[in-house]
Design a protein around this motif. Structure first.
Motif, mmCIF file in Angstrom:
data_model
loop_
_atom_site.group_PDB
_atom_site.id
_atom_site.type_symbol
_atom_site.label_atom_id
_atom_site.label_comp_id
_atom_site.label_asym_id
_atom_site.label_seq_id
_atom_site.Cartn_x
_atom_site.Cartn_y
_atom_site.Cartn_z
ATOM 1 N N GLY A 122 0.782 -1.229 0.000
ATOM 2 C CA GLY A 122 0.000 0.000 0.000
ATOM 3 C C GLY A 122 0.815 1.282 0.000
ATOM 4 N N GLN A 123 2.144 1.198 0.114
ATOM 5 C CA GLN A 123 2.995 2.388 0.127
ATOM 6 C C GLN A 123 3.195 2.909 -1.289
ATOM 7 N N ALA A 124 3.609 4.176 -1.406
ATOM 8 C CA ALA A 124 3.860 4.793 -2.707
ATOM 9 C C ALA A 124 4.997 4.062 -3.419
ATOM 10 N N VAL A 125 4.863 3.904 -4.729
ATOM 11 C CA VAL A 125 5.889 3.262 -5.546
ATOM 12 C C VAL A 125 6.462 4.314 -6.475
ATOM 13 N N TYR A 126 7.758 4.597 -6.336
ATOM 14 C CA TYR A 126 8.423 5.591 -7.165
ATOM 15 C C TYR A 126 9.159 4.903 -8.307
ATOM 16 N N ALA A 127 9.468 5.651 -9.335
ATOM 17 C CA ALA A 127 10.028 5.098 -10.563
ATOM 18 C C ALA A 127 11.295 4.277 -10.326
ATOM 19 N N ALA A 128 12.162 4.700 -9.425
ATOM 20 C CA ALA A 128 13.438 4.007 -9.211
ATOM 21 C C ALA A 128 13.264 2.617 -8.610
ATOM 22 N N GLU A 129 12.140 2.376 -7.957
ATOM 23 C CA GLU A 129 11.928 1.088 -7.298
ATOM 24 C C GLU A 129 10.775 0.310 -7.900
ATOM 25 N N LYS A 130 10.231 0.755 -9.009
ATOM 26 C CA LYS A 130 9.022 0.165 -9.570
ATOM 27 C C LYS A 130 9.321 -1.036 -10.459
ATOM 28 N N VAL A 131 8.545 -2.105 -10.252
ATOM 29 C CA VAL A 131 8.554 -3.270 -11.115
ATOM 30 C C VAL A 131 7.109 -3.454 -11.577
ATOM 31 N N GLY A 135 -0.031 -5.825 -14.594
ATOM 32 C CA GLY A 135 -0.630 -4.537 -14.911
ATOM 33 C C GLY A 135 -0.530 -3.496 -13.812
ATOM 34 N N LYS A 136 0.268 -3.757 -12.775
ATOM 35 C CA LYS A 136 0.389 -2.828 -11.653
ATOM 36 C C LYS A 136 1.855 -2.581 -11.340
ATOM 37 N N GLY A 137 2.118 -1.476 -10.643
ATOM 38 C CA GLY A 137 3.477 -1.149 -10.203
ATOM 39 C C GLY A 137 3.707 -1.656 -8.792
ATOM 40 N N TRP A 138 4.789 -2.402 -8.584
ATOM 41 C CA TRP A 138 5.135 -3.010 -7.294
ATOM 42 C C TRP A 138 6.507 -2.520 -6.858
ATOM 43 N N HIS A 139 6.778 -2.532 -5.540
ATOM 44 C CA HIS A 139 8.140 -2.348 -5.043
ATOM 45 C C HIS A 139 8.919 -3.606 -5.417
ATOM 46 N N LYS A 140 10.219 -3.460 -5.650
ATOM 47 C CA LYS A 140 11.052 -4.632 -5.946
ATOM 48 C C LYS A 140 10.976 -5.635 -4.795
ATOM 49 N N SER A 141 10.984 -5.138 -3.561
ATOM 50 C CA SER A 141 10.951 -6.027 -2.398
ATOM 51 C C SER A 141 9.591 -6.701 -2.192
ATOM 52 N N CYS A 142 8.524 -6.136 -2.752
ATOM 53 C CA CYS A 142 7.181 -6.719 -2.630
ATOM 54 C C CYS A 142 6.843 -7.624 -3.808
ATOM 55 N N PHE A 143 7.676 -7.633 -4.829
ATOM 56 C CA PHE A 143 7.414 -8.392 -6.055
ATOM 57 C C PHE A 143 7.815 -9.841 -5.834
ATOM 58 N N ARG A 144 7.049 -10.521 -4.960
ATOM 59 C CA ARG A 144 7.327 -11.897 -4.552
ATOM 60 C C ARG A 144 6.041 -12.705 -4.594
ATOM 61 N N ALA A 146 2.968 -14.707 -3.444
ATOM 62 C CA ALA A 146 2.117 -14.544 -2.264
ATOM 63 C C ALA A 146 2.123 -15.788 -1.380
ATOM 64 N N LYS A 147 2.451 -16.939 -1.936
ATOM 65 C CA LYS A 147 2.455 -18.180 -1.156
ATOM 66 C C LYS A 147 3.826 -18.508 -0.575
ATOM 67 N N CYS A 148 4.843 -18.633 -1.433
ATOM 68 C CA CYS A 148 6.157 -19.098 -0.964
ATOM 69 C C CYS A 148 7.159 -17.980 -0.749
ATOM 70 N N GLY A 149 6.886 -16.756 -1.217
ATOM 71 C CA GLY A 149 7.777 -15.626 -1.008
ATOM 72 C C GLY A 149 8.942 -15.554 -1.972
ATOM 73 N N LYS A 150 8.957 -16.439 -2.984
ATOM 74 C CA LYS A 150 10.045 -16.441 -3.961
ATOM 75 C C LYS A 150 10.014 -15.163 -4.782
ATOM 76 N N SER A 151 11.201 -14.586 -5.035
ATOM 77 C CA SER A 151 11.314 -13.375 -5.836
ATOM 78 C C SER A 151 10.869 -13.679 -7.261
ATOM 79 N N LEU A 152 10.130 -12.758 -7.868
ATOM 80 C CA LEU A 152 9.561 -12.983 -9.193
ATOM 81 C C LEU A 152 10.148 -12.049 -10.228
ATOM 82 N N GLU A 153 9.955 -12.398 -11.474
ATOM 83 C CA GLU A 153 10.238 -11.535 -12.610
ATOM 84 C C GLU A 153 8.959 -11.472 -13.420
ATOM 85 N N SER A 154 8.868 -10.486 -14.290
ATOM 86 C CA SER A 154 7.639 -10.328 -15.062
ATOM 87 C C SER A 154 7.341 -11.562 -15.918
#
Length: 182
Positions: A122-131, A135-144, A146-154
């Motif tokens: 729910g925090q603001a996502v700025y361009a330098a940290e956006k993934v 169809g949505k902008g996520w923080h790099k650290s939140c782009f995981r 939802a079940k296992c917490g594994k880091s994702l790529e698009s």
């Protein structure tokens, strides 16, 4: 104390320094065992010493005590230190808190990024940290996942009901069930 042996005086302990134990730096002589940083007590040599008057420091402590201060002068890429230098004898004075010139700047920055906030935190996502994903902008650290917490790529994500998952967890939880399916 009398200087019986006629050796030079150590710049730290002021005792006689003899040739076999002498380290010279900027015209002063030191015992090898006294040639230490005045703050962190690390051993010094000709490549790591920084001199300030009669005092000797390692380059790191010298930089913290006498070097430039402010943004861009960290100890490495992307560092942020909350050390105010009290251990180095620097007196820190509390000033007025920073006030933005435009109080609505953070609100505007959220909108400029194309997204009001990260779907996960729910925090603001700025361009330098956006993934961008699903169809949505996520923080790099939140782009995981939802079940296992594994880091994702698009390319390695699957989305369902506004949440993102790795392909393995998505197949396990939302894929076809029954004989022959995983």
């Amino acid at each position: 104390m009398p200087n019986w042996g006629g050796g030079k005086k150590c710049g730290v302990c002021q005792k006689a320094v003899y040739f076999a134990e002498e380290v010279q730096c900027e015209g002063s002589s030191f015992h090898k065992s006294c040639f230490l940083c005045m703050v962190c007590k690390k051993n010094l040599d000709s490549t790591t010493v920084a001199v300030h008057g009669e005092e000797i420091y390692c380059k790191s402590c010298y930089g913290k005590k006498y070097g430039p201060k402010g943004y861009g002068y960290g100890q490495g890429a992307g560092t942020l230190s909350t050390d105010k230098g009290e251990s180095l004898g620097i007196k820190y004075e509390e000033g007025q808190p920073h006030r933005p010139t435009n109080p609505n700047a953070s609100r505007m920055a959220q909108k400029v990024g194309g997204s009001d906030g990260c779907p996960r935190c729910g925090q603001a996502v700025y361009a330098a940290e956006k993934v961008i994903g699903a169809g949505k902008g996520w923080h790099k650290s939140c782009f995981r996942c939802a079940k296992c917490g594994k880091s994702l790529e698009s390319t390695t994500l699957a989305d369902k009901d506004g949440e993102i998952y790795c392909k393995g967890c998505y197949a396990k939880n939302f894929g076809p069930k029954g004989f022959g399916f995983g």
